[in-house]
Write a protein that holds these residues in place. Sequence first.
Motif, PDB file in Angstrom:
ATOM      1  N   LYS A  34      -4.235   3.552   2.513  1.00 54.19           N
ATOM      2  CA  LYS A  34      -4.399   4.787   1.742  1.00 54.19           C
ATOM      3  C   LYS A  34      -5.320   5.759   2.484  1.00 54.19           C
ATOM      4  O   LYS A  34      -5.054   6.956   2.521  1.00 54.19           O
ATOM      5  CB  LYS A  34      -4.946   4.482   0.339  1.00 54.19           C
TER       6      LYS A  34
ATOM      7  N   TRP B  64      -4.798  -2.488   1.582  1.00 54.55           N
ATOM      8  CA  TRP B  64      -4.241  -1.379   0.813  1.00 54.55           C
ATOM      9  C   TRP B  64      -5.163  -0.158   0.894  1.00 54.55           C
ATOM     10  O   TRP B  64      -4.706   0.970   1.132  1.00 54.55           O
ATOM     11  CB  TRP B  64      -4.023  -1.815  -0.624  1.00 54.55           C
TER      12      TRP B  64
ATOM     13  N   HIS C 297       1.163   5.237  -1.737  1.00 54.36           N
ATOM     14  CA  HIS C 297       0.201   4.239  -2.218  1.00 54.36           C
ATOM     15  C   HIS C 297       0.942   3.072  -2.872  1.00 54.36           C
ATOM     16  O   HIS C 297       0.634   1.904  -2.599  1.00 54.36           O
ATOM     17  CB  HIS C 297      -0.773   4.858  -3.211  1.00 54.36           C
ATOM     18  N   GLN C 298       1.906   3.384  -3.723  1.00 57.43           N
ATOM     19  CA  GLN C 298       2.690   2.336  -4.385  1.00 57.43           C
ATOM     20  C   GLN C 298       3.515   1.544  -3.369  1.00 57.43           C
ATOM     21  O   GLN C 298       3.608   0.320  -3.454  1.00 57.43           O
ATOM     22  CB  GLN C 298       3.602   2.954  -5.452  1.00 57.43           C
TER      23      GLN C 298
ATOM     24  N   ILE D   4       2.558  -4.793   1.046  1.00 58.57           N
ATOM     25  CA  ILE D   4       1.450  -5.702   1.333  1.00 58.57           C
ATOM     26  C   ILE D   4       1.566  -6.957   0.470  1.00 58.57           C
ATOM     27  O   ILE D   4       1.455  -8.084   0.982  1.00 58.57           O
ATOM     28  CB  ILE D   4       0.091  -4.995   1.138  1.00 58.57           C
ATOM     29  N   GLN D   5       1.813  -6.792  -0.822  1.00 60.86           N
ATOM     30  CA  GLN D   5       1.972  -7.960  -1.700  1.00 60.86           C
ATOM     31  C   GLN D   5       3.120  -8.849  -1.237  1.00 60.86           C
ATOM     32  O   GLN D   5       2.984 -10.069  -1.177  1.00 60.86           O
ATOM     33  CB  GLN D   5       2.235  -7.521  -3.142  1.00 60.86           C
TER      34      GLN D   5
ATOM     35  N   GLN E  27      -5.831  -8.305   0.495  1.00 58.65           N
ATOM     36  CA  GLN E  27      -4.754  -7.361   0.179  1.00 58.65           C
ATOM     37  C   GLN E  27      -5.341  -6.030  -0.259  1.00 58.65           C
ATOM     38  O   GLN E  27      -4.862  -4.968   0.167  1.00 58.65           O
ATOM     39  CB  GLN E  27      -3.863  -7.913  -0.942  1.00 58.65           C
ATOM     40  N   GLN E  28      -6.365  -6.077  -1.084  1.00 57.95           N
ATOM     41  CA  GLN E  28      -6.995  -4.849  -1.574  1.00 57.95           C
ATOM     42  C   GLN E  28      -7.617  -4.060  -0.420  1.00 57.95           C
ATOM     43  O   GLN E  28      -7.516  -2.837  -0.368  1.00 57.95           O
ATOM     44  CB  GLN E  28      -8.052  -5.178  -2.640  1.00 57.95           C
TER      45      GLN E  28
ATOM     46  N   PHE F  15       1.240  -0.853  -1.439  1.00 53.10           N
ATOM     47  CA  PHE F  15       0.851  -1.974  -2.294  1.00 53.10           C
ATOM     48  C   PHE F  15       1.987  -2.988  -2.403  1.00 53.10           C
ATOM     49  O   PHE F  15       1.777  -4.190  -2.249  1.00 53.10           O
ATOM     50  CB  PHE F  15       0.445  -1.465  -3.683  1.00 53.10           C
ATOM     51  N   HIS F  16       3.194  -2.498  -2.621  1.00 54.82           N
ATOM     52  CA  HIS F  16       4.358  -3.373  -2.771  1.00 54.82           C
ATOM     53  C   HIS F  16       4.628  -4.159  -1.486  1.00 54.82           C
ATOM     54  O   HIS F  16       4.841  -5.378  -1.522  1.00 54.82           O
ATOM     55  CB  HIS F  16       5.586  -2.547  -3.168  1.00 54.82           C
TER      56      HIS F  16
END
Length: 183
Positions: A48, A44, A17-18, A24-25, A40-41, A21-22
Amino acid sequence: MKLLIRRPEQSDIQTLHQFFFHVIQDTYAKEGIAELVDDQQREWAMKKQYVAMDIESQGKKRFFWVAVDEATNDIIGTIEYGEANEIIQQTIKEDLSHCPEIGTVFVHPDYQNRGIGTRLLQKMLTTLEKQKVHSFCLDSGYKQAQVIWQKKFGQPDYILEHFWGTNSHHMIWQRVLPLREKK
């Protein structure tokens, strides 16, 4: 660097998950669209969900490979396949039940341009061949990824022009296996 490519485990979920997120950002920043926080959300959340589907179905609904740096034991890359996404299905307009989508080809920004994505792709193509899958598709709206996919697979089969805005196209490739990837 020694690289281990393996299946994800339940204990990897929070780390994945982390990682998602990293990456994608970082991707949105490099694409110049970092302000699209809601997009982005959504991406993400989808990634997940995909990894949860893999773990829960033991690879039957989604199937991931993760790349691990053996020196640090960090997850530094992912690739998965599963049912083709809605954009692909609406564009190709044919039965894709035997033509999975390869996606979530993510490499940690600190490890990009080292061949990790290529190794993950080779592993996935071999996996699909062993499972007697005869074709696959993939897509991308990211300009940097589109350049990579064009080098590996040639011109896309479908280009949805200005799909994401002016001069921001969406590209879709559909390929038959066995495929010998271009170097």
